[in-house]
Design an enzyme around this catalytic site. Structure first.
Site, PDB file in Angstrom:
ATOM      1  N   GLY A  72      21.515  38.548  54.109  1.00 55.92           N
ATOM      2  CA  GLY A  72      22.687  38.632  53.266  1.00 55.92           C
ATOM      3  C   GLY A  72      22.616  39.710  52.205  1.00 55.92           C
ATOM      4  N   ASN A 152      26.932  29.961  45.572  1.00 58.68           N
ATOM      5  CA  ASN A 152      25.622  29.419  45.940  1.00 58.68           C
ATOM      6  C   ASN A 152      25.097  28.386  44.954  1.00 58.68           C
ATOM      7  OD1 ASN A 152      25.547  32.024  44.452  1.00 58.68           O
ATOM      8  ND2 ASN A 152      23.366  31.558  44.273  1.00 58.68           N
ATOM      9  N   GLN A 180      26.819  31.535  52.013  1.00 58.52           N
ATOM     10  CA  GLN A 180      26.772  30.078  51.915  1.00 58.52           C
ATOM     11  C   GLN A 180      27.845  29.385  52.745  1.00 58.52           C
ATOM     12  OE1 GLN A 180      24.494  28.247  50.397  1.00 58.52           O
ATOM     13  NE2 GLN A 180      23.367  29.923  49.437  1.00 58.52           N
ATOM     14  N   SER A 200      23.876  35.354  56.597  1.00 59.91           N
ATOM     15  CA  SER A 200      22.417  35.324  56.723  1.00 59.91           C
ATOM     16  C   SER A 200      21.993  34.169  57.616  1.00 59.91           C
ATOM     17  CB  SER A 200      21.781  35.167  55.332  1.00 59.91           C
ATOM     18  OG  SER A 200      20.381  35.258  55.408  1.00 59.91           O
ATOM     19  N   HIS A 202      19.250  32.361  58.130  1.00 62.73           N
ATOM     20  CA  HIS A 202      18.460  31.192  57.724  1.00 62.73           C
ATOM     21  C   HIS A 202      19.261  30.167  56.940  1.00 62.73           C
ATOM     22  CE1 HIS A 202      17.509  31.921  53.339  1.00 62.73           C
ATOM     23  NE2 HIS A 202      18.004  33.104  53.673  1.00 62.73           N
ATOM     24  N   THR A 238      14.206  49.825  64.630  1.00 62.55           N
ATOM     25  CA  THR A 238      14.044  49.008  65.831  1.00 62.55           C
ATOM     26  C   THR A 238      14.588  47.611  65.596  1.00 62.55           C
ATOM     27  OG1 THR A 238      12.061  50.249  66.435  1.00 62.55           O
ATOM     28  CG2 THR A 238      12.374  48.096  67.481  1.00 62.55           C
ATOM     29  N   CYS A 326      13.667  28.799  34.005  1.00 62.02           N
ATOM     30  CA  CYS A 326      12.826  28.817  32.813  1.00 62.02           C
ATOM     31  C   CYS A 326      11.926  30.048  32.819  1.00 62.02           C
ATOM     32  CB  CYS A 326      11.968  27.559  32.745  1.00 62.02           C
ATOM     33  SG  CYS A 326      12.926  26.066  32.496  1.00 62.02           S
TER      34      CYS A 326
END
Length: 381
Positions: A72, A152, A180, A200, A202, A238, A326
């Protein structure tokens, strides 16, 4: 040790067994380079083009409108940087929103360093852009609008139909980061005014390191990576044949199972949120109440630091992620939560739970109990 409960599907998804099966031959004996002219190379090329057709069919596109990428972020970079560059004679003004993924925001920031102007649209308390503000932001030198399909962090789904229509009325290209959304909700570029779309693998149970960019026929998409003639001369390198084949299989399966999985995941999410809101004090539900991705439940708790709550949840085998990050002991509210004006007493305690079809009601019940126990403990500290 308690069984792990995975509630971070927006971060990544587990690759389905069927995807591994179709990939395996291209990781072993069918190892040919798709750009070569002998038999195993031709076989790899056929597999790749067959995958391209499958992906195109899944989103109602044409095969020649699909370009393979590494994911993505590359797709976003390609669409934004190259389309803006190719149209700079018309103008150097871009419109986006304040809640985009950093692949979009950082690409826009890079273009600003080259002399482009970027308008960052505000969003309302639910994360929706204002269509009237979009109309006002368009100028004669506007060349590109890039607004994400589904957020997201908070799951809000933007009005892409209206955005695209407005863009086309002003001869402006419309790109959407749909990382998403693809494989999670119905998607048809044939019936939507989308010029470019990023996805994307995954995120819908495919392999990592592979994605695609849809570019509508007629959109002059410049080359992004220069070298050989792969991807019709647009993206050298490739090809990742195994990844491409796996991504296509994952999208085919996701599309086939979509209606059933959407109903199930939405019902599970609504049950989860309803119980949290009813049984926990000082809790806020972030994002749009109905215009949102099926599995997204972003919630904030008063008197709690997200990082501490996540540690306690992980000790119980529950995997989620923070709506705030954080850094060196100081809690920083994410740009998305800041944009929707989450109150300061809530923002530091924001957690993103993203559910999938693999989750069960029993897992949600266990998570709710863990959250209740953990926030009670943290509020005593």
């Amino acid at each position: 040790m308690k069984k792990e409960i995975y509630l971070d599907h927006a971060a990544t998804t587990q690759m389905w067994p069927e995807v591994k099966v179709v990939m395996e031959p291209y990781l072993s004996d069918k190892y040919g380079n798709a750009s070569t002219s002998y038999d195993i190379g031709k076989e790899a090329k056929r597999a790749m083009e067959n995958a391209r057709r499958k992906i195109a069919d899944a989103i109602d596109a044409n095969p020649e409108e699909i370009y393979f990428t590494s994911g993505g972020s590359e797709s976003d970079n390609w669409a934004i940087k190259c389309l803006a560059g190719s149209r700079k004679k018309k103008g150097k003004h871009i419109i986006t929103s304040k809640i985009e993924h950093h692949a979009v925001l950082n690409s826009c920031e890079y273009l600003e360093s080259l002399g482009y102007e970027v308008t960052y649209l505000d969003v309302d308390e639910y994360g929706l852009i204002d269509i009237q503000n979009l109309k006002k932001a368009i100028r004669p030198d506007t060349t590109l609008i890039t607004i994400m399909y589904g957020n997201n962090e908070i799951g809000t789904i933007e009005p892409t139909q209206e955005i695209g229509n407005i863009a086309h009325q002003h001869n402006v290209i419309f790109h959407t980061d749909a990382v998403q959304a693809v494989g999670q909700i119905p998607m048809s570029v044939k019936y939507q005014p989308i010029d470019c779309l990023s996805a994307s693998g995954h995120k819908f149970h495919g392999p990592k390191g592979i994605g695609f960019l849809y570019a509508k026929d007629g959109v002059a998409l410049p080359s992004f990576i220069h070298g050989g003639g792969q991807e019709r001369g647009k993206r050298a390198g490739t090809e990742n044949v195994a990844g491409i084949v796996g991504m296509a299989e994952a999208l085919v399966l996701s599309t086939r199972r979509l209606r059933q999985s959407m109903r199930y995941v939405e019902s599970l999410r609504d049950y989860f949120v309803a119980r949290l809101m009813r049984e926990c004090d000082g809790v806020r539900y972030n994002g749009h109440p109905s215009r949102r991705l099926p599995g997204n439940a972003n919630v904030s708790f008063t008197g709690v630091e997200a990082s501490a709550l996540l540690v306690l949840l992980e000790e119980e085998g529950i995997r989620a992620s923070a709506g705030s990050a954080c850094n060196t002991g100081e809690t920083r509210v994410s740009h998305v939560l800041a944009a929707i004006d989450v109150p300061k007493e809530y923002a530091p305690g924001s957690i993103r739970f993203t559910l999938g079809a693999e989750n069960t009601k029993e897992e949600i019940d266990r998570t709710i109990q863990a959250v209740k126990n953990d926030i009670a403990l943290l509020r005593q500290v």
